[in-house]
Design a protein around this motif. Structure first.
Motif, short mmCIF file in Angstrom:
data_model
loop_
_atom_site.label_atom_id
_atom_site.label_comp_id
_atom_site.label_asym_id
_atom_site.label_seq_id
_atom_site.Cartn_x
_atom_site.Cartn_y
_atom_site.Cartn_z
N THR A 22 17.43 24.26 26.65
CA THR A 22 16.53 25.20 27.39
C THR A 22 16.87 26.61 27.47
OG1 THR A 22 17.90 24.71 29.58
CG2 THR A 22 16.20 22.98 29.19
N ILE A 23 15.98 27.51 27.97
CA ILE A 23 16.44 28.96 28.14
C ILE A 23 17.59 29.18 28.94
CG2 ILE A 23 15.30 31.02 29.06
CD1 ILE A 23 12.51 30.15 28.15
N SER A 24 17.53 28.17 30.31
CA SER A 24 18.79 28.40 31.00
C SER A 24 20.16 28.29 30.38
CB SER A 24 18.57 27.48 32.23
OG SER A 24 17.66 28.26 32.93
N ASP A 25 20.09 27.23 29.43
CA ASP A 25 21.43 26.73 28.78
C ASP A 25 21.72 27.87 27.81
OD1 ASP A 25 21.55 24.14 29.77
OD2 ASP A 25 20.13 23.69 28.40
N TYR A 26 21.02 28.64 27.39
CA TYR A 26 21.30 29.62 26.35
C TYR A 26 21.43 30.79 26.99
CZ TYR A 26 20.68 32.81 22.42
OH TYR A 26 21.00 33.89 21.56
N ILE A 27 21.03 31.34 28.10
CA ILE A 27 20.95 32.70 28.65
C ILE A 27 22.35 32.67 29.54
CG2 ILE A 27 20.27 34.02 30.74
CD1 ILE A 27 18.76 34.48 27.96
N PHE A 28 22.82 31.69 30.31
CA PHE A 28 23.68 31.60 31.14
C PHE A 28 25.08 30.76 30.86
CE2 PHE A 28 20.01 31.61 33.81
CZ PHE A 28 20.16 33.00 34.28
N HIS A 29 26.18 31.41 30.79
CA HIS A 29 27.65 31.22 30.19
C HIS A 29 27.92 30.18 31.40
CE1 HIS A 29 28.42 33.09 26.62
NE2 HIS A 29 28.33 34.31 27.05
N SER A 30 28.61 28.84 30.95
CA SER A 30 29.04 27.93 31.86
C SER A 30 30.21 28.48 32.53
CB SER A 30 29.34 26.62 31.14
OG SER A 30 30.06 26.75 30.03
N ASP A 31 31.04 29.27 32.08
CA ASP A 31 32.30 29.78 32.56
C ASP A 31 32.21 31.23 33.35
OD1 ASP A 31 31.65 31.31 30.45
OD2 ASP A 31 33.76 31.20 29.32
N ASN A 32 30.88 31.58 33.43
CA ASN A 32 30.48 32.81 34.15
C ASN A 32 30.11 32.22 35.62
OD1 ASN A 32 29.24 35.23 35.29
ND2 ASN A 32 29.60 36.11 33.39
N LYS A 33 30.93 32.66 36.74
CA LYS A 33 30.51 32.26 38.02
C LYS A 33 29.28 32.98 38.54
CE LYS A 33 32.30 31.33 42.83
NZ LYS A 33 33.31 31.66 43.67
N GLN A 34 29.18 34.13 38.28
CA GLN A 34 27.93 34.98 38.74
C GLN A 34 26.93 34.25 38.02
OE1 GLN A 34 29.19 39.06 37.56
NE2 GLN A 34 29.32 39.58 40.00
N GLN A 35 26.72 34.17 36.66
CA GLN A 35 25.85 33.62 36.15
C GLN A 35 25.33 32.40 36.53
OE1 GLN A 35 25.64 34.06 31.84
NE2 GLN A 35 26.06 36.41 31.78
N GLN A 36 26.31 31.50 36.85
CA GLN A 36 25.87 30.31 37.22
C GLN A 36 25.40 30.14 38.61
OE1 GLN A 36 25.78 27.28 35.44
NE2 GLN A 36 26.20 28.65 33.67
N LEU A 37 25.56 30.92 39.24
CA LEU A 37 25.22 30.88 40.80
C LEU A 37 23.54 31.51 40.55
CD1 LEU A 37 27.80 32.55 43.10
CD2 LEU A 37 26.80 29.97 43.18
N ILE A 38 23.38 32.95 39.85
CA ILE A 38 22.10 33.20 39.55
C ILE A 38 21.20 32.34 38.96
CG2 ILE A 38 20.89 34.93 38.20
CD1 ILE A 38 23.45 36.69 38.62
N ARG A 39 21.74 31.44 38.01
CA ARG A 39 20.78 30.41 37.27
C ARG A 39 20.41 29.26 38.32
NH1 ARG A 39 22.84 26.12 32.46
NH2 ARG A 39 20.85 25.01 32.49
N LYS A 40 21.33 28.77 39.30
CA LYS A 40 20.63 27.90 40.30
C LYS A 40 19.93 28.58 41.31
CE LYS A 40 25.37 25.57 40.56
NZ LYS A 40 26.47 25.29 41.40
#
Length: 623
Positions: free
Chosen positions: A83-101
């Motif tokens: 998905t777009i989310s899988d591609y855009i947001f890094h799994s090891d980046n806490k900031q990006q994962q919170l923003i993704r949620k």
């Protein structure tokens, strides 16, 4: 000046053909370099080598330690992302994962206030709101909205924009960009121009967009005949110095050619005694032959084909309507084409430009209204999807399938092979397979196939994609002198300015506005209207300062955060006040006094952070 990325004695070959050899280049911090050269010169290959996508045949690439390289390829691949989310947001980046949620909650569960409040607090705790705003701005500008959408369902243009979005969010040390403006509308290109020139960005890019190139890059490197030529200046400087270099080369070529004729006569004399000839002179002959075998500097594409006779009735559009999925793209559009019309189509991606072209060519049927074509009108349609060639077809057969002989503008007839040569397909490539052509060479072959039909109504939908600048200059020259009707869709502002004198502006609500003038004239008019609005609005209606654009500036999540901060900041101030009074009362013991001082310090730091965020959001809301 620190060198970020360099190549040493770089060489690479495909199918026993050397693209380049002994290339030594360096990219320093803050350099913004455009890589130019004809199709097939090896520009995209050089970018891939610099990005480390594969190893060179010879030489090596050297990177600065811990260098972060961002590479945008022409046709991005998405191997592990679903998905777009899988591609855009890094799994090891806490900031990006919170923003993704957070983004996914707002899209899928906007009424789940408890979960939204919780994630809002977590984002505030790690001070990631500025980052969230940056991500939201980039995705919005590139027209990426549904984060749960499967990447497999995206078009080629959407995939290119998604790959560009990820790159801009990551903001690498070095940007390697292969045709970054492809599939972007003009407004987005102008936004990208500003982004690329902010700060001290370092980039190496391939682009055919001369306005973009001139506005962004401060250096140009040209690959020609396997060598690199460096020009420390903008596009205009490059053209001036290149012309000087070619004039010198032309003079040298003529001198070499004359000398070669004399040496050839010498070589042919007394062949039986050749073994006794001067070894040095024989070697010099072969060196001279090598220098002249390419036919002189800069062979150019030649576009001269006959245009079919045009009658008085060309194409008449009457009360045209077309919509998809309940959305109207064209409503009650009327136009009668005249001889000499040169029309550009402008509008955002998805506004209906290609739809209108497909209605004119008959590829789409209108919902209402009609498109009436004159009996003598011969359409030539060069479109984004292109003509699908089979990889195992030979180039010469593609042309011969249209015609064995072709009538040129001067009335002369030439063979398919001769025409291919004019289009810079030498005999070796003519009998080679389509699979061995670059993307730009395939586009050039497609254009040739269309022009062979002698159209008098030429429609070009994004013709500049993948074509090199030299070919574009020749195409422009041809189109400037083209006597038929021209319709052009392009994100290349230079092309629109030079070739059109009238615009059909797709306004996105079904309205097609007819504007007399080229694209720069249209942009100037828009800027004038904006300036007038700024002057008139405060004077006539001061109450309109409270404009509803506030919501659009921040959106639901940002406004909710601002609302929360308006409550939190006074509460923290009250806490600090109460604790300070208790500290100064003299009633607490030493341990308690130390604890109170620590609490006050922590609250003060928290107050400073929240106040800074409040100021940022308030300014954004009022801008």
């Amino acid at each position: 000046m620190s060198t970020y990325l360099s190549s040493e004695n770089l060489g690479h070959s495909f199918h026993d053909h050397w693209l380049f050899k002994n290339l030594t280049i360096g990219i320093n911090r803050g350099q913004r370099v455009a890589l130019v050269g004809i199709n097939g010169a090896g520009k995209s290959t050089l970018l891939k080598l610099m990005a480390g996508k594969f190893l060179p045949t010879e030489g090596k690439i050297v990177q600065a330690r811990d260098l972060r390289i961002g590479y945008l390829e022409q046709d991005p691949s998405f191997e592990k992302a679903y998905t777009i989310s899988d591609y855009i947001f890094h799994s090891d980046n806490k900031q990006q994962q919170l923003i993704r949620k957070y983004e996914e909650l707002l899209e899928n569960e906007p009424d789940n206030t408890k979960a939204i409040d919780k994630i809002t607090e977590e984002i505030s705790d790690i001070d990631a709101w500025e980052y969230e705003y940056k991500i939201k701005t980039i995705l919005g500008r590139l027209d990426i909205h549904h984060l749960n959408q499967s990447i497999d369902t995206l078009s080629g243009g959407q995939k290119k924009r998604l790959a560009l979005a990820k790159l801009l969010i990551e903001d690498p040390d070095v940007y390697l960009l292969d045709e970054p403006t492809n599939h972007l509308d003009i407004d987005t290109i102008e936004w990208l121009e500003k982004l690329m020139t902010e700060g001290n960005k370092t980039l190496l890019m391939v682009t055919h967009d001369r306005y973009f190139l001139d506005n962004v890059c401060n250096e140009i490197m040209e690959i020609e005949n396997g060598k690199i030529f460096d020009y420390r200046g903008k596009y205009g400087y490059y053209l001036e110095k290149k012309a000087e270099r070619e004039a010198t080369l032309e003079a040298q070529f003529q001198k070499n050619s004359n000398l070669l004729k004399k040496e050839l006569e010498w070589m042919r004399r007394q062949p039986q005694a050749r073994g006794t000839k001067s070894k040095g002179r024989i070697n010099a002959f072969y060196e001279l032959e090598e220098k002249t075998k390419y036919g002189g500097p800069n062979a150019k594409v030649e576009l001269t084909v006959k245009t079919s006779r045009q009658g008085n009735k060309i194409i008449e559009i009457e009360h045209l309507h077309k919509g998809f999925g309940g959305k109207a793209f064209i409503e009650d559009f009327n136009y009668i084409f005249k001889k000499g019309d040169r029309i550009g189509l402008a509008g955002k991606n998805g506004s209906g430009k290609s739809t209108l072209l497909n209605l004119i060519t008959g590829a789409l049927a209108p919902d209402k209204g009609s498109v009436i074509k004159g009996e003598t009108t011969v359409l030539g349609y060069f479109h984004q999807a292109g003509i699908v060639f089979k990889d195992d077809e030979r180039v010469i057969d593609i042309v011969k399938n249209v015609a064995e002989f072709i009538t040129m503008a001067d009335g002369k007839t030439i063979s398919a092979s001769a025409l291919l040569t004019l289009f810079l397909f030498p005999p070796k490539k003519q009998y080679g397979f389509i699979a061995n052509l670059s993307g730009g060479e395939k586009k050039r072959l497609q254009l040739l196939q269309i022009l062979m039909k002698n159209p008098n109504f030429l429609i070009l939908d994004e013709p500049t994609n993948d074509l090199d600048i030299d070919t574009l200059n020749v195409l422009e020259e041809f189109l400037t002198n083209y006597t038929g009707v021209l319709m052009l869709v392009s994100h290349d502002r230079y092309l629109l300015d030079r070739l059109t004198d009238q615009l059909f502006i797709m306004e996105g609500n079904g309205t097609v506005r007819i504007f007399n003038g080229n694209y720069s004239s249209y942009r100037y008019e828009l800027e004038q209207e904006k300036q007038q609005a700024k002057v008139v609005q405060p004077a006539s209606r001061p109450e309109e300062k409270q404009a509803p654009v506030k919501k659009n500036k921040l959106g639901f999540k940002d406004l909710k955060e601002l609302e929360t901060l308006n409550k939190e900041i006074p509460a923290i101030e009250d806490q600090i006040k109460n604790l300070t009074e208790l500290l100064n009362s003299g009633e607490a013991d030493h341990a308690r006094l130390s604890e109170l001082a620590k609490q006050i310090q922590q609250l003060t730091e928290q107050l400073d952070d929240k106040s800074l965020r409040w100021i940022t959001l308030t300014e954004l809301n009022e801008s």
